[in-house]
Design a protein around this motif. Structure first.
Motif, PDB file in Angstrom:
ATOM      1  N   ALA A 159       0.707  -1.157   0.054  1.00 25.32           N
ATOM      2  CA  ALA A 159       0.005  -0.127   0.154  1.00 25.32           C
ATOM      3  C   ALA A 159       0.813   1.405  -0.035  1.00 25.32           C
ATOM      4  O   ALA A 159       0.500   2.219  -0.836  1.00 25.32           O
ATOM      5  N   THR A 160       1.762   1.296   0.822  1.00 22.32           N
ATOM      6  CA  THR A 160       2.894   2.226   0.836  1.00 22.32           C
ATOM      7  C   THR A 160       3.542   2.510  -0.653  1.00 22.32           C
ATOM      8  O   THR A 160       3.437   3.900  -1.118  1.00 22.32           O
ATOM      9  N   GLY A 161       3.953   1.582  -1.191  1.00 25.20           N
ATOM     10  CA  GLY A 161       4.087   1.591  -2.666  1.00 25.20           C
ATOM     11  C   GLY A 161       3.232   2.226  -3.604  1.00 25.20           C
ATOM     12  O   GLY A 161       3.608   3.034  -4.589  1.00 25.20           O
ATOM     13  N   ALA A 162       2.000   1.781  -3.452  1.00 22.87           N
ATOM     14  CA  ALA A 162       0.705   2.122  -4.174  1.00 22.87           C
ATOM     15  C   ALA A 162       0.764   3.725  -4.173  1.00 22.87           C
ATOM     16  O   ALA A 162       0.351   4.220  -5.126  1.00 22.87           O
ATOM     17  N   ILE A 163       0.586   4.066  -2.865  1.00 22.58           N
ATOM     18  CA  ILE A 163       0.290   5.780  -2.823  1.00 22.58           C
ATOM     19  C   ILE A 163       1.671   6.606  -3.315  1.00 22.58           C
ATOM     20  O   ILE A 163       1.298   7.565  -3.951  1.00 22.58           O
ATOM     21  N   LYS A 387       2.007   8.497   4.947  1.00 23.33           N
ATOM     22  CA  LYS A 387       2.573   8.994   4.052  1.00 23.33           C
ATOM     23  C   LYS A 387       1.811   9.647   2.995  1.00 23.33           C
ATOM     24  O   LYS A 387       2.300  10.214   1.938  1.00 23.33           O
ATOM     25  N   LEU A 388       0.701  10.258   3.407  1.00 22.47           N
ATOM     26  CA  LEU A 388      -0.095  10.834   2.606  1.00 22.47           C
ATOM     27  C   LEU A 388      -0.326  12.342   2.650  1.00 22.47           C
ATOM     28  O   LEU A 388      -0.667  13.186   1.917  1.00 22.47           O
ATOM     29  N   ASP A 389       0.466  13.139   3.740  1.00 21.83           N
ATOM     30  CA  ASP A 389       0.345  14.430   3.925  1.00 21.83           C
ATOM     31  C   ASP A 389       1.051  15.136   2.568  1.00 21.83           C
ATOM     32  O   ASP A 389       2.091  15.107   2.148  1.00 21.83           O
ATOM     33  N   GLY A 390      -0.127  16.006   2.226  1.00 21.54           N
ATOM     34  CA  GLY A 390       0.270  16.843   1.195  1.00 21.54           C
ATOM     35  C   GLY A 390      -0.061  16.203  -0.506  1.00 21.54           C
ATOM     36  O   GLY A 390       0.243  17.010  -1.414  1.00 21.54           O
ATOM     37  N   ARG A 391      -0.134  15.089  -0.307  1.00 16.19           N
ATOM     38  CA  ARG A 391      -0.440  14.374  -1.711  1.00 16.19           C
ATOM     39  C   ARG A 391      -1.811  14.872  -2.122  1.00 16.19           C
ATOM     40  O   ARG A 391      -2.995  14.959  -1.435  1.00 16.19           O
TER      41      ARG A 391
END
Length: 758
Positions: A159-163, A387-391
């Protein structure tokens, strides 16, 4: 075997990325099972194949380059059937597929087990042996247990790779989708802002920064402050400790040295990660490393590192709290578990969507989101939100999905959906001043659920005819202490005046379950079956009488108040509550207020109350079904648990039969009956509720015009025919489909809850 299992899982948990985790798995498992080959194949949906991602024993050059189609070979057989395949002579099996690049022709025995996460097969874990060998039941069980333990780690790494726009095999990807549960319908396009509680290293997100020097300075200051605290503690208690115990303070200071933890954190800050995120990453890595150590003394140092880093984090957050947080336009709020207070910190004009890793479509924050009209997805438990902040993100509140790394084509498609929604809402506005009446002249009252003053304005703008549920706990949740009687009376007066002369139904304080007050914590093993609703307020009459006095005081000269009691399970609770309300009334009258006894009603939320409806109607003035909790208790499904969310359905035959029983029993005693759960705001469900005979449907303002549109489009006779049909059905899915078809045939299919984004 248990110790080996634990060691492998700990080692994998400490891996920095997916490939490192897989390399640890194949190396450790081959050694633990004394076999010659261990490999991991992962499903890459972007290319529709199982890719050899790691191996010990097969040719290294084949890793990452060899793949099998979905149903190809023994790996495909394991994945398709989601069960182990254990073969002494693999090459004689009809599904055997020879892969020249791997050099596997030298190996005879084969044992493959599926890697399953949330019912989805992520890949296959394989061991092979040169000689013909039947892996015994213990070895098979070991591999199955290991794959189950590792599935979550692999899923999280994928999932980390996916985002970040990368598939398991390294392909570039866009439009990565994460499934959750719809919390509030609609579509939002914006950028993620990750929010989190303080002083918890495990949930600090990564966040890119531009002012590196400021972050380095803040970290240095925090580090220095903790050093000072340690020295002060050493001086104050040092004389009470043995010399070897005093040495621990020196160890702590060395850990905090600029050449130890400090150096690693500074390196990450210089790479562009903010101080809090850099500290959390370094602390997590060190804690995991120490927890794996064999030596008990060293293993215990993991707790020391966690404590020291938490102290540094607290100072960093204290500094951060003095800054005014800037929220970008089109903010999508993301958190592990969003709370109402987090919503209130964002300027309303900037908040376009929300994502909560925990919770479900019927949790309190989801209900608040629907009230505010904010597209929301709940229970996205596999989302690596840190890992999503700002995306850039897309929230699809219709399908309950979150899209990361959206492509230009996807952004354009969802942009069109937003335009369609705006046009659709403008079209519904023509219904605001029209009566809610069917083509064959049956009248249904549409009321609203509120909790904030802003809800009232929106409700009146949508043509609401009353308030069926004012959630009085919302002011309590937003306060730092119990509001005084006067403070409550001011809040209630605003609601009553704004809607006067229309009726306003105020539910007495309903805390417990998923609604806890920070200043009145309720710790229970099973809170939904515990101390909540009327049970709390009867046990604390000082809280209850202050609230009912405030309600009645606020109604002076308006006379549009109704009081409703939540979580009722027996008649004694109701009679006790009525006595307290009468006492509050008497006291206010003695103080000279010109007030009268308001109508008293009860919420039907428990199966016990369903079968007491007729008896309850003999002592109260009205009843109202809370369909959210009633569904939860009838189906034994925690509505905040995304793992069982697919079992939660208000269209379940048992729920529909219970609702019909309540209406029949209430009307037998000539009492009005309403429904104020989320079911009332579902256009399809509203048709069934009208046919059952509910006098009033109470919902969030955002759904009121949709419900009015469907009721104005369908006759009562056709609704009753539909109800008769679905009452013969035995499953919720068939009932939902039948209702959707009826709306389609009536020409109001745009009101269906299903998405228009496909």
């Amino acid at each position: 075997m248990l110790d080996r299992l634990r060691d492998i899982v700990q080692a994998v948990n400490s891996a920095r990325d997916l490939q490192s985790a897989l390399d640890v798995i194949v190396s450790s498992v081959r050694d633990a099972m004394a076999t010659q080959v261990c490999s991991v194949y992962l499903l890459d949906t972007d290319i529709g194949s199982h890719v050899l991602m790691a191996s010990e024993g097969l040719r290294k050059e084949s890793v990452g380059h060899v793949s099998l189609q979905l149903d190809e070979g023994l790996v495909g057989l394991v994945a398709r059937n989601a069960e182990p395949v254990n073969l002494e002579d693999a090459q004689s099996h009809p599904n055997y597929h020879y892969l020249l690049e791997t050099g596997e022709e030298a190996f005879s025995s084969f044992l493959g087990v599926p890697i399953i996460h949330h019912r989805k097969v992520l890949g296959v874990l394989v061991v092979q042996h040169r000689e013909k060998r039947s892996f015994d039941a213990g070895e098979e069980a070991f591999l199955i247990t290991l794959s189950a333990q590792l599935a979550g780690v692999i899923a999280a790494a994928e999932a980390t790779g996916a985002i970040q726009g990368v598939s398991p095999s390294g392909q570039r990807r866009a439009d990565s989708s994460f499934s959750g549960i719809s919390g509030a319908s609609g579509v939002a396009i914006g950028h993620a802002v990750v929010v989190f509680p303080h002083a918890d290293l495990s949930i600090i997100p990564s966040r890119q920064i531009s002012d590196i020097d400021a972050e380095l300075s803040a970290f240095a200051t925090a580090l220095s402050s903790v050093r000072d605290d340690i020295r002060a503690l050493s001086e104050s208690v040092g004389q009470q400790l043995r010399p070897e115990e005093r040495e621990l303070f020196d160890v702590y200071l060395r850990m905090l040295d600029d050449d130890a933890l400090g150096r690693e954190v500074n390196e990450l800050i210089r790479q562009g990660n903010w101080a809090q995120g850099s500290l959390a990453d370094v602390a997590t890595d060190h804690v995991k490393s120490f927890e794996q150590m064999k030596d008990p003394y060293l293993r215990e140092r993991a707790a020391d590192i966690k404590d020291l880093c938490s102290r540094v984090l607290a100072y960093l957050q204290e500094t951060e709290s003095t800054k005014q947080r800037e929220y970008p336009e089109n903010t999508i709020l993301v958190g592990e578990e969003l709370a109402p207070s987090m919503l209130m910190e964002v300027p309303r004009e900037k908040l376009v969507g929300m994502i909560s890793v925990k919770g479900s479509g019927n949790s309190h924050v989801a209900i608040l989101a629907r009230t505010m009209g904010i597209p929301t997805v709940m229970g996205v438990i596999d989302l690596p939100y840190r890992k999503l902040d700002g995306r850039p993100l897309i929230v699809d509140g219709y399908n309950g999905t979150v899209l990361t790394s959206p492509s230009e084509a996807t952004l354009a498609r969802y942009g069109e959906v937003l335009k369609e929604e705006e046009q659709f809402v403008r079209g519904l506005e023509a219904l605001i001043d029209l009566p809610c009446i069917t083509p064959d002249h049956h009248r249904v009252s549409l009321w609203v659920n509120t909790g904030l003053m802003t809800d009232v304005v929106r409700s009146l703008d949508h043509g609401a005819e009353g308030i069926g549920l004012f959630r009085t706990e919302v002011p309590f949740l937003l306060s730092e202490r119990f509001p005084s009687e006067r403070e409550q009376a001011d809040i209630y007066r605003e609601q009553l005046q704004a809607f006067s002369p229309k009726p306003v139904t105020m539910r007495t304080l309903d805390i417990g379950g998923d609604k806890s007050l920070p200043y009145f914590p309720i710790e229970e093993a099973n809170p939904f079956l515990g101390w909540r609703g009327i049970r709390v307020t009867l046990d604390h009459p000082e809280i209850f009488i202050a609230q009912t006095r405030a309600m009645i005081r606020a109604s002076e000269g308006l006379d549009n108040l109704q009081i409703m009691l939540p979580m009722v399970s027996n008649l004694q609770e109701v009679t006790s509550a009525i006595q307290i309300i009468k006492r509050a009334l008497r006291e206010l009258q003695e103080e000279g207020l010109d007030v009268s006894m308001p109508p008293i009603g009860v919420m039907i939320e428990l199966p016990a109350a369903v079968y007491l409806t007729r008896a309850l109607c003999q002592i109260v003035d009205f009843v109202s079904v809370g369909s959210n909790d009633l569904t939860q208790y009838l189906l034994a499904v925690d509505r905040n648990n995304p793992r069982v969310a697919d079992l939660y359905s208000a269209f379940h035959p048992a729920v529909l039969n219970a609702l019909q029983h309540v209406v029949t029993a209430a009307h037998a005693e000539n009492r009005p009956v309403s429904i104020c759960g989320e079911m009332a705001g579902d256009p399809g469900a509203a048709v069934l509720l009208m046919a059952m005979g509910f006098d009033t449907l109470s919902m969030n303002a955002s759904t009121l015009l949709k419900v009015k549109a469907v009721i104005r489009a369908m006759t009562l006779s056709s609704a009753k025919a539909l109800l008769n049909d679905v009452m013969q059905m035995n499953d919720a899915e068939s009932i939902r489909s039948c209702v959707d078809l009826a709306l389609y045939n009536a020409g109001v299919d745009r009101l269906l809850r299903s998405s228009r984004t496909n």
